[in-house]
Design a protein around this motif. Structure first.
Motif, PDB file in Angstrom:
ATOM      1  N   UNK A 179       0.669  -1.158  -0.202  1.00  0.00           N
ATOM      2  CA  UNK A 179       0.126   0.071  -0.017  1.00  0.00           C
ATOM      3  C   UNK A 179       0.791   1.287   0.144  1.00  0.00           C
ATOM      4  N   UNK A 180       0.340   2.431  -0.786  1.00  0.00           N
ATOM      5  CA  UNK A 180       1.319   3.349  -0.996  1.00  0.00           C
ATOM      6  C   UNK A 180       1.158   4.005   0.554  1.00  0.00           C
ATOM      7  N   UNK A 181       2.472   4.993   0.941  1.00  0.00           N
ATOM      8  CA  UNK A 181       2.452   5.610   2.173  1.00  0.00           C
ATOM      9  C   UNK A 181       2.519   7.210   1.775  1.00  0.00           C
ATOM     10  N   UNK A 182       1.723   7.722   2.711  1.00  0.00           N
ATOM     11  CA  UNK A 182       1.659   9.156   2.273  1.00  0.00           C
ATOM     12  C   UNK A 182       2.064   9.990   3.460  1.00  0.00           C
ATOM     13  N   UNK A 183       2.702  11.199   3.142  1.00  0.00           N
ATOM     14  CA  UNK A 183       2.946  12.236   4.255  1.00  0.00           C
ATOM     15  C   UNK A 183       1.925  13.349   3.650  1.00  0.00           C
ATOM     16  N   UNK A 184       1.492  14.012   4.746  1.00  0.00           N
ATOM     17  CA  UNK A 184       0.776  15.109   4.561  1.00  0.00           C
ATOM     18  C   UNK A 184       1.605  16.432   4.702  1.00  0.00           C
ATOM     19  N   UNK A 185       1.371  17.638   3.935  1.00  0.00           N
ATOM     20  CA  UNK A 185       2.169  18.703   4.014  1.00  0.00           C
ATOM     21  C   UNK A 185       1.229  20.014   4.191  1.00  0.00           C
ATOM     22  N   UNK A 186       1.275  20.528   5.523  1.00  0.00           N
ATOM     23  CA  UNK A 186       0.410  21.501   5.798  1.00  0.00           C
ATOM     24  C   UNK A 186       0.926  22.844   5.791  1.00  0.00           C
ATOM     25  N   UNK A 187       0.168  23.952   5.112  1.00  0.00           N
ATOM     26  CA  UNK A 187       0.492  25.226   5.557  1.00  0.00           C
ATOM     27  C   UNK A 187      -0.663  26.498   5.811  1.00  0.00           C
ATOM     28  N   UNK A 188       0.112  27.065   6.754  1.00  0.00           N
ATOM     29  CA  UNK A 188      -0.861  27.969   7.466  1.00  0.00           C
ATOM     30  C   UNK A 188      -0.516  29.555   7.528  1.00  0.00           C
ATOM     31  N   UNK A 189      -0.949  30.401   6.811  1.00  0.00           N
ATOM     32  CA  UNK A 189      -0.849  31.794   6.827  1.00  0.00           C
ATOM     33  C   UNK A 189      -1.620  32.421   8.031  1.00  0.00           C
ATOM     34  N   UNK A 190      -0.909  33.077   8.696  1.00  0.00           N
ATOM     35  CA  UNK A 190      -1.647  33.659  10.017  1.00  0.00           C
ATOM     36  C   UNK A 190      -1.166  34.936  10.531  1.00  0.00           C
ATOM     37  N   UNK A 191      -2.191  35.715  10.865  1.00  0.00           N
ATOM     38  CA  UNK A 191      -1.735  37.021  11.263  1.00  0.00           C
ATOM     39  C   UNK A 191      -2.144  37.313  12.868  1.00  0.00           C
ATOM     40  N   UNK A 192      -1.742  38.536  13.195  1.00  0.00           N
ATOM     41  CA  UNK A 192      -2.204  38.914  14.818  1.00  0.00           C
ATOM     42  C   UNK A 192      -3.853  38.961  14.548  1.00  0.00           C
ATOM     43  N   UNK A 193      -4.196  38.803  15.697  1.00  0.00           N
ATOM     44  CA  UNK A 193      -5.906  38.587  16.108  1.00  0.00           C
ATOM     45  C   UNK A 193      -6.696  39.719  15.563  1.00  0.00           C
ATOM     46  N   UNK A 194      -6.267  41.025  15.849  1.00  0.00           N
ATOM     47  CA  UNK A 194      -6.944  42.107  15.437  1.00  0.00           C
ATOM     48  C   UNK A 194      -7.207  42.452  13.775  1.00  0.00           C
ATOM     49  N   UNK A 195      -5.895  41.962  13.268  1.00  0.00           N
ATOM     50  CA  UNK A 195      -6.046  42.362  12.039  1.00  0.00           C
ATOM     51  C   UNK A 195      -6.749  41.269  11.161  1.00  0.00           C
ATOM     52  N   UNK A 196      -6.828  40.017  11.585  1.00  0.00           N
ATOM     53  CA  UNK A 196      -7.746  39.162  11.173  1.00  0.00           C
ATOM     54  C   UNK A 196      -9.307  39.230  11.327  1.00  0.00           C
ATOM     55  N   UNK A 197      -9.559  39.523  12.405  1.00  0.00           N
ATOM     56  CA  UNK A 197     -11.034  40.074  12.914  1.00  0.00           C
ATOM     57  C   UNK A 197     -11.539  41.016  12.497  1.00  0.00           C
ATOM     58  N   UNK A 198     -10.903  42.009  12.953  1.00  0.00           N
ATOM     59  CA  UNK A 198     -11.289  43.603  12.769  1.00  0.00           C
ATOM     60  C   UNK A 198     -11.364  43.838  11.419  1.00  0.00           C
ATOM     61  N   UNK A 199     -10.575  43.321  10.312  1.00  0.00           N
ATOM     62  CA  UNK A 199     -10.725  43.576   8.981  1.00  0.00           C
ATOM     63  C   UNK A 199     -12.172  43.110   8.373  1.00  0.00           C
ATOM     64  N   UNK A 200     -12.607  42.086   9.192  1.00  0.00           N
ATOM     65  CA  UNK A 200     -13.833  41.776   8.542  1.00  0.00           C
ATOM     66  C   UNK A 200     -15.099  42.094   9.733  1.00  0.00           C
ATOM     67  N   UNK A 201     -14.926  42.847  10.793  1.00  0.00           N
ATOM     68  CA  UNK A 201     -15.666  43.312  11.505  1.00  0.00           C
ATOM     69  C   UNK A 201     -16.069  44.826  10.999  1.00  0.00           C
ATOM     70  N   UNK A 202     -17.424  44.935  10.683  1.00  0.00           N
ATOM     71  CA  UNK A 202     -17.814  46.169  10.196  1.00  0.00           C
ATOM     72  C   UNK A 202     -18.986  46.818  10.753  1.00  0.00           C
ATOM     73  N   UNK A 203     -19.006  46.982  11.970  1.00  0.00           N
ATOM     74  CA  UNK A 203     -20.216  47.522  12.589  1.00  0.00           C
ATOM     75  C   UNK A 203     -20.599  48.954  12.221  1.00  0.00           C
ATOM     76  N   UNK A 204     -22.005  49.252  12.382  1.00  0.00           N
ATOM     77  CA  UNK A 204     -22.617  50.585  12.197  1.00  0.00           C
ATOM     78  C   UNK A 204     -23.281  50.837  13.422  1.00  0.00           C
TER      79      UNK A 204
END
Length: 644
Positions: free
Chosen positions: A108-133
């Motif tokens: 049976x073939x043996x597979x490895x998985x390669x994960x990639x994550x791009x992450x930023x500081x929390x305020x940049x991620x959340x507050x760029x999508x937060x648009x309250x009026x």
């Protein structure tokens, strides 16, 4: 410049209530871009056999919020006590994975998985999508911003602009401002009000400050860790500024001079305001003095080894010692790290090598940008300005009387003589003050907005205006058949005066009627006729005079509130003007003193070099004379030997 270094890494992924710790040996590559206001990072790692990472694979494929913590440490020899690692804690913005086959096992073939994550500081991620009026009244900005953190991060406040309780605060970040989130709003606020928006990865905390904190505990950076040091000269603002008040009541022009030695005569930026309040104009002048900062030289350091002292933004550094030399630029002064760029790729071949090791060899590229501790300029993220005003409906407020009485309440600030009306905005159940102005009517028309009238209100960041009216009063609208025009004056249908011009039998008719209970007076002009009539309607109830003191009470209350608010605003403005002027003078004096010290130091160094050159020349001359004497002595000694 790339260099090879053994780094100890730890990567923790948390999502769906589960935490997964990835050893450093599984990390294939990572990159970090740290700025004073946040960071962006990317990390790629391998897992072992696909059956071993089933829980991670399952959780990774869900839409749950992915919390990422990356710890990086290195540098040899390790000092004692060992330095704290560089820790980046943020939220994933992007994620992906791939599978790679690595030969068969048991057919049976043996597979490895390669994960990639791009992450930023929390305020940049959340507050760029937060648009309250939303609209708040009698509210401080620091309370408002704290409410919007969603518990995902913490804020540190040290700025009087945020402490002030404002009569009105409007966040206009919904559909009326596409692409503008709360993150943009905070950056815009810091930019336009002369503040600092900061992120400290050591404390994992954001800051909104009135000015940069002083550098404390600056660490000595070893010369052996630095490949090269470049001096960066940033662009210098050459303009002065002017604050132009266009109000005809208090028109003025206040100058904001350019920094000494930096400005070019005749080059300036103008800022328009329109207010009859002098303190507001002076406060704007103090703000522009604070914003007109001149950046100082900066230092770009490229590393050839991983440093053993903290080098994240807001850390303090010093470059001095025998290895640096006394003539290196920046020697003997505290420096503040502004940016850090770091990228690395493992030296191991293939996804199967060193998977369980905590540290492994990497090829690293690393550099930082530092500024002088006395530099007051601020680095802010790129952002879009929120669009003001937004328009919402409101109803005019006026105390006393009946529900349909067309009465009004006018409040006056005794100190500034500014007149205002009050309007309730039902969407947020908030009352706001709007300037009492004629609007589109010339001054000889006086038609104040009456109680419960529907109006369109223009909401700015911290003020409101009455934009226009949205309906007619009861009985003011005329039948369409008569194509009439009219004016309805007065309190209600039992106490009013109406003026109507319409067409009857295709001929113009003018009609004036005064009503006060059963008593009516009428003037009517039609084709060939003019009628004057006064009468009292039989059986109609007479108007019983009543005395409602609600308007007087509310007027007094509004006047008191306006007076208190005006006094507080005047005090705040005076404080900001005084503190801004003092701080500007202090910063200017510090810059001049530093420049004078540098000039004196350069002059002393030049004189020392000149003295050394003269001394060297004298020694060279003396050496020449000594050589002649030595030669003559040798010749005399030889002659004496011959005489023997």
């Amino acid at each position: 410049m790339a260099f090879q270094e053994r780094l100890a890494l730890s990567l923790t992924l948390t999502l769906g209530g589960q935490s997964f710790v990835i050893p450093g040996g599984q990390v294939e590559a990572f990159s970090v871009d740290l700025q004073p206001h946040g960071f962006t990072a990317e990390v790629s790692f391998w897992t072992g056999l696909e059956k071993d990472d089933g829980p991670l694979f399952t959780a990774f494929a869900t839409p749950d919020l992915l919390d990422v913590k990356l710890s990086i440490s290195g540098g040899y020899p390790v000092p004692q006590p060992p330095p704290k690692p560089l820790i980046l804690h943020g939220l994933a913005r992007e994620r992906s994975l791939e599978a790679r086959t690595h030969g068969p096992v048991g057919g049976a073939p043996v597979r490895f998985r390669r994960y990639t994550v791009v992450f930023e500081d929390a305020a940049r991620v959340l507050w760029r999508q937060h648009r309250p009026t939303e609209l708040r009244t009698d509210f401080a900005l620091k309370t408002l911003l704290t409410e919007h953190t969603a518990g995902a991060f913490t804020l540190d406040f040290d700025w009087d602009v945020l402490d002030e309780k404002r009569p009105l605060v409007c966040l206009a970040l919904g559909e009326d401002a596409p692409g503008v989130g709360l993150y943009d709003f905070v950056a815009w606020l810091a930019d336009t009000r002369g503040g600092v928006w900061a992120y400290d990865c050591v404390k994992d905390q954001y800051g909104l400050w009135g000015r940069k904190p002083a550098v404390s505990g600056a660490k000595l950076l070893s010369r052996t860790k630095v490949e090269r040091l470049d001096v960066v000269i940033p662009a210098i603002p050459r303009n002065a500024a002017r604050v132009l008040n266009t109000s005809t009541l208090k028109s003025s022009t206040l100058e904001v001079p350019a920094s000494k030695g930096a400005g070019v005569a005749g080059i300036h930026q103008d800022h328009l305001v329109r207010t009859p309040i002098v303190s507001v104009v002076e406060q704007r002048q103090a703000l522009e003095v604070n914003r007109l900062r001149v950046p100082q030289r900066r230092y770009r350091m490229t590393f050839n080894h991983f440093p053993t002292v903290p080098v994240s933004p807001w850390s303090g550094l010093r470059v001095e010692g025998l290895l640096w030399g006394s003539s290196v630029v920046g020697s003997g002064e505290d420096l503040r790290v502004v940016e850090l760029s770091l990228s690395a790729r493992t030296l191991d071949e293939g996804p199967h090598a060193g998977l369980q090791l905590k540290d492994t060899g990497f090829e690293v590229e690393m550099s930082l940008l530092a500024e002088r501790a006395s530099d007051t300029t601020v680095s802010l993220p790129a952002h879009h300005a929120p669009r003001y005003p937004i328009h919402v409906e409101g109803k005019v407020l006026s105390p006393g009387g009946g529900e349909k009485d067309r009465i009004y309440l006018l409040s006056e600030d005794k100190k500034t003589s500014v007149l205002t009306w009050r309007v309730k905005v039902p969407l947020w159940n908030k009352d706001v003050s709007v300037p009492a102005e004629p609007g589109f009517f010339p001054g000889h028309f006086y038609f104040p907005p009456y109680k419960n009238a529907r109006v369109l209100v223009a909401l700015h960041f911290d003020r409101a205006e009455l934009h226009r009216h949205l309906d007619w009063a009861d009985a003011a609208r005329l039948p369409q058949d008569g194509q009439g025009d009219g004016i309805l004056l007065g309190k209600n249908d039992t106490s009013q005066t109406s003026i109507v011009h319409d067409f009857q039998d295709m001929k113009p008719v003018w009609h004036l009627e005064r009503t006060s209970g059963p008593d009516t007076e009428t003037v009517r002009m039609a084709e060939g006729t003019m009628m004057f009539r006064t009468k009292e309607l039989p059986g109609a109830a007479s108007v019983t005079p009543t005395f409602d003191v609600s308007p007087q009470v509310e007027t007094a209350r509004a006047d008191l509130s306006a007076g208190v608010g005006g006094a507080m605003g005047e005090t705040t403005a005076a404080y900001r003007v005084a503190s801004g002027s003092s701080q500007a003078k202090l910063d200017g004096a510090s810059s001049e003193t530093q420049a004078a010290l540098e000039s004196a130091q350069a002059e002393v160094s030049a004189k020392v070099s000149e003295a050394k050159a003269e001394l060297q020349g004298a020694l060279s001359g003396l050496e020449g004379r000594t050589s002649s004497l030595t030669r003559a002595a040798s010749e005399a000694r030889a002659a004496l030997e011959q005489l023997k």
